[in-house]
Write a protein that holds these residues in place. Structure first.
Motif, mmCIF file in Angstrom:
data_model
loop_
_atom_site.group_PDB
_atom_site.id
_atom_site.type_symbol
_atom_site.label_atom_id
_atom_site.label_comp_id
_atom_site.label_asym_id
_atom_site.label_seq_id
_atom_site.Cartn_x
_atom_site.Cartn_y
_atom_site.Cartn_z
ATOM 1 N N LEU A 1 0.815 -1.227 0.000
ATOM 2 C CA LEU A 1 0.000 0.000 0.000
ATOM 3 C C LEU A 1 0.843 1.270 0.000
ATOM 4 N N LEU A 2 1.927 1.245 0.764
ATOM 5 C CA LEU A 2 2.702 2.471 0.952
ATOM 6 C C LEU A 2 3.395 2.964 -0.316
ATOM 7 N N GLU A 3 3.348 2.137 -1.393
ATOM 8 C CA GLU A 3 3.934 2.582 -2.651
ATOM 9 C C GLU A 3 3.052 3.636 -3.314
ATOM 10 N N HIS A 4 1.822 3.721 -2.871
ATOM 11 C CA HIS A 4 0.876 4.604 -3.548
ATOM 12 C C HIS A 4 0.905 6.026 -3.006
ATOM 13 N N ARG A 5 0.149 6.868 -3.679
ATOM 14 C CA ARG A 5 -0.025 8.238 -3.198
ATOM 15 C C ARG A 5 -1.294 8.312 -2.366
ATOM 16 N N PHE A 6 -1.324 9.238 -1.439
ATOM 17 C CA PHE A 6 -2.446 9.263 -0.509
ATOM 18 C C PHE A 6 -3.215 10.575 -0.489
ATOM 19 N N ASP A 7 -3.132 11.304 -1.591
ATOM 20 C CA ASP A 7 -3.885 12.557 -1.591
ATOM 21 C C ASP A 7 -5.291 12.365 -2.129
ATOM 22 N N HIS A 8 -5.626 11.108 -2.439
ATOM 23 C CA HIS A 8 -7.013 10.832 -2.797
ATOM 24 C C HIS A 8 -7.601 9.823 -1.845
ATOM 25 N N SER A 9 -8.764 9.327 -2.150
ATOM 26 C CA SER A 9 -9.471 8.442 -1.242
ATOM 27 C C SER A 9 -8.715 7.140 -0.999
ATOM 28 N N LEU A 10 -8.438 6.871 0.272
ATOM 29 C CA LEU A 10 -7.774 5.623 0.613
ATOM 30 C C LEU A 10 -8.699 4.442 0.355
ATOM 31 N N TRP A 11 -9.966 4.626 0.684
ATOM 32 C CA TRP A 11 -10.916 3.528 0.489
ATOM 33 C C TRP A 11 -11.071 3.210 -0.991
ATOM 34 N N GLY A 12 -10.959 4.237 -1.806
ATOM 35 C CA GLY A 12 -10.997 4.011 -3.241
ATOM 36 C C GLY A 12 -9.839 3.111 -3.669
ATOM 37 N N LEU A 13 -8.670 3.412 -3.152
ATOM 38 C CA LEU A 13 -7.486 2.601 -3.433
ATOM 39 C C LEU A 13 -7.701 1.143 -3.029
ATOM 40 N N LEU A 14 -8.182 0.966 -1.810
ATOM 41 C CA LEU A 14 -8.354 -0.394 -1.294
ATOM 42 C C LEU A 14 -9.323 -1.185 -2.160
ATOM 43 N N ARG A 15 -10.366 -0.514 -2.614
ATOM 44 C CA ARG A 15 -11.356 -1.176 -3.442
ATOM 45 C C ARG A 15 -10.762 -1.545 -4.795
ATOM 46 N N LYS A 16 -10.047 -0.603 -5.344
ATOM 47 C CA LYS A 16 -9.551 -0.763 -6.705
ATOM 48 C C LYS A 16 -8.410 -1.786 -6.808
ATOM 49 N N HIS A 17 -7.453 -1.692 -5.916
ATOM 50 C CA HIS A 17 -6.259 -2.534 -6.044
ATOM 51 C C HIS A 17 -6.318 -3.843 -5.287
ATOM 52 N N TRP A 18 -7.129 -3.870 -4.246
ATOM 53 C CA TRP A 18 -7.160 -5.109 -3.459
ATOM 54 C C TRP A 18 -8.578 -5.686 -3.368
ATOM 55 N N GLN A 19 -9.484 -5.099 -4.131
ATOM 56 C CA GLN A 19 -10.870 -5.581 -4.183
ATOM 57 C C GLN A 19 -11.468 -5.750 -2.788
ATOM 58 N N ILE A 20 -11.116 -4.817 -1.902
ATOM 59 C CA ILE A 20 -11.637 -4.934 -0.551
ATOM 60 C C ILE A 20 -13.019 -4.297 -0.471
ATOM 61 N N GLU A 21 -13.927 -5.073 0.052
ATOM 62 C CA GLU A 21 -15.278 -4.577 0.249
ATOM 63 C C GLU A 21 -15.429 -4.200 1.717
ATOM 64 N N LEU A 22 -15.750 -2.947 1.967
ATOM 65 C CA LEU A 22 -15.854 -2.473 3.344
ATOM 66 C C LEU A 22 -17.233 -2.819 3.868
ATOM 67 N N ALA A 23 -17.310 -3.852 4.662
ATOM 68 C CA ALA A 23 -18.623 -4.366 5.034
ATOM 69 C C ALA A 23 -19.110 -3.813 6.368
ATOM 70 N N HIS A 24 -18.405 -4.131 7.417
ATOM 71 C CA HIS A 24 -18.878 -3.739 8.745
ATOM 72 C C HIS A 24 -18.068 -2.574 9.289
ATOM 73 N N ARG A 25 -18.762 -1.590 9.852
ATOM 74 C CA ARG A 25 -18.077 -0.447 10.445
ATOM 75 C C ARG A 25 -18.580 -0.213 11.853
ATOM 76 N N SER A 26 -17.674 0.110 12.707
ATOM 77 C CA SER A 26 -18.030 0.514 14.056
ATOM 78 C C SER A 26 -17.513 1.931 14.234
ATOM 79 N N ILE A 27 -18.443 2.864 14.408
ATOM 80 C CA ILE A 27 -18.087 4.275 14.418
ATOM 81 C C ILE A 27 -18.347 4.899 15.777
ATOM 82 N N ARG A 28 -17.458 5.770 16.196
ATOM 83 C CA ARG A 28 -17.687 6.517 17.438
ATOM 84 C C ARG A 28 -17.407 7.991 17.205
ATOM 85 N N MET A 29 -18.223 8.802 17.826
ATOM 86 C CA MET A 29 -18.042 10.251 17.694
ATOM 87 C C MET A 29 -18.144 10.878 19.050
#
Lengths: 232, 232
Positions: free
Chosen positions: B150-178
């Motif tokens: 991952l660290l070979e890439h640039r990070f000025d755009h969406s990280l989740w976009g990268l993960l989806r595109k290059h590693w076909q990762i589907e972001l399924a479950h999220r646990s969010i706190r605010m």
DNA sequence: CTGGCAATCTGGTCTATACCAAGGATGGTT
DNA sequence: AACCATCCTTGGTATAGACCAGATTGCCAG
């Protein structure tokens, strides 16, 4: 890295707070006394207190004194669990006071629900406590057509529970907004804090399974009282 | 209802703010000048400014001055839309700066993701702007096994976009706190504000379709910069 | 033209003090 | 036992002035 003195004070105060034995009922000593103890003025001391207040570690009850803030309540505004239920689930003691019940128009609610500004609502205003601390002032505006006769009921329990039970209303679509705010005069008074105290505002517009508007509500929490959680 | 003077001041200041023509670049006059104009002391004036700051109407840039706060950005932390996309969708101008990229353990991330505390992560720290105002300091910790190289890439755009595109990762479950917070020294410095400024902290733990941990991130927003929205 | 230093501007911190106003405790009255 | 006036405690507001430190600007020298 010789810091500002008030930041050093926050460290001393943090120690004081960590040690429940050095405090009675989680209450801090009076400002004058603390200022004297730390050889500074009340103004500087108050700056340190304000810092800790912003961090959510301490809070004040209007003209009564400073207190250590308890653990934040976990709260998921996307669920329709009743206040009493989720507070008890976290081994805390809930309490509710109904402040007002009336029927009248409320343009913000109307707008959020897509109704004409003059539309009348059942309005219920409550104050809610966790472990005897008033942490939430809320107002609900229910569309009368969805729940005729609603005002005959008691409102110290879950309103959504009522709607489900008596009118078989299924809460389908929700539009939720959350933002930091300064508590209004009224909310501050109801919660027994200084006007302008930091708060967290949450409002929801709720529709039933057929996209008909059901209810709009506004919650005004003390900022240090909750941690919002959402699981998807 | 003869109010405290600083509250009357907030009214005068509100007027001043409403009128963009009376300000240059949304910048308020210096405190000393305002204090003089309203025939009071700087301390009292600052109390009024602090009140408006808490309401999210004005903000300050460290030792530069007070500015009128722009409209809040609408932000839905449950969606995986990229920052650049949703900022532009609101007709604002996004910008991102990558502050650090490294590989190392981070116990809080490990805990949130259910991994051993010593587990190493790809750590990316960024600072994000809306209309040239730094409003967000964020750190992401990605599980290396999910996205090798991952660290070979640039990070000025969406990280989740990268993960989806290059590693076909589907972001399924999220646990969010605010929760509301006071910005840490580091975050405050990165955002160019006074340490202790009110902020809103959002953190997420994210898992893929098979419940494997993917990523943990922490966002620290200026409290007046966003309005959190969730639609269900 | 450019890099760097210095004056200046602005908010940030701090002292010392005074008086105001609401909350709570006290003690006497009914 | 209930009630109410009073006093005291505590935070809330306000004044006046001083000095600190980062940010910006502009001038000067290279």
């Amino acid at each position: 890295m010789s810091d500002a003195y008030y930041l050093q004070l926050t460290e001393h105060l943090r120690e004081l707070i960590r040690d429940p034995e050095r405090l009675t009922d989680g209450r801090l000593p009076p400002e004058r006394l603390l200022a004297e103890r730390f050889r500074t003025t009340r103004m500087t001391l108050r700056q340190a207190l304000a810092q800790l207040e912003g961090e959510g570690r301490i809070h004040r009850s209007n003209r009564r004194g400073w207190f250590v803030s308890p653990e934040r309540l976990l709260y998921d505004p996307t669920r329709d669990a009743g206040f009493n239920d989720y507070v008890r689930a976290q081994e805390r003691v809930p309490r509710t006071e109904v402040l007002a019940v009336e029927t009248r128009p409320h343009p913000p609610a109307a707008q959020a629900l897509g109704l004409p500004a003059s539309h009348a609502f059942y309005h219920i205003r409550r104050r809610r406590f966790v472990d005897d601390r008033a942490v939430l002032a809320e107002s609900l505006w229910v569309v009368p057509e969805r729940a005729p006769g609603l005002l005959e009921h008691r409102f110290d329990h879950s309103l959504w529970g009522l709607l489900r039970k008596h009118w078989q209303i299924e809460l389908a679509h929700r539009s939720i907004r959350m933002m930091s705010e300064a508590l209004s005069r009224q909310d501050a008074k109801d919660l027994g804090v200084t006007p302008g105290t930091a708060g967290l505002g949450i409002n929801r517009a709720i529709f039933d399974g057929e996209r008909r508007p059901v209810e709009y509500d506004e919650e005004h929490w003390l900022h240090d009282a909750i941690c919002v959680t959402v699981d998807i």
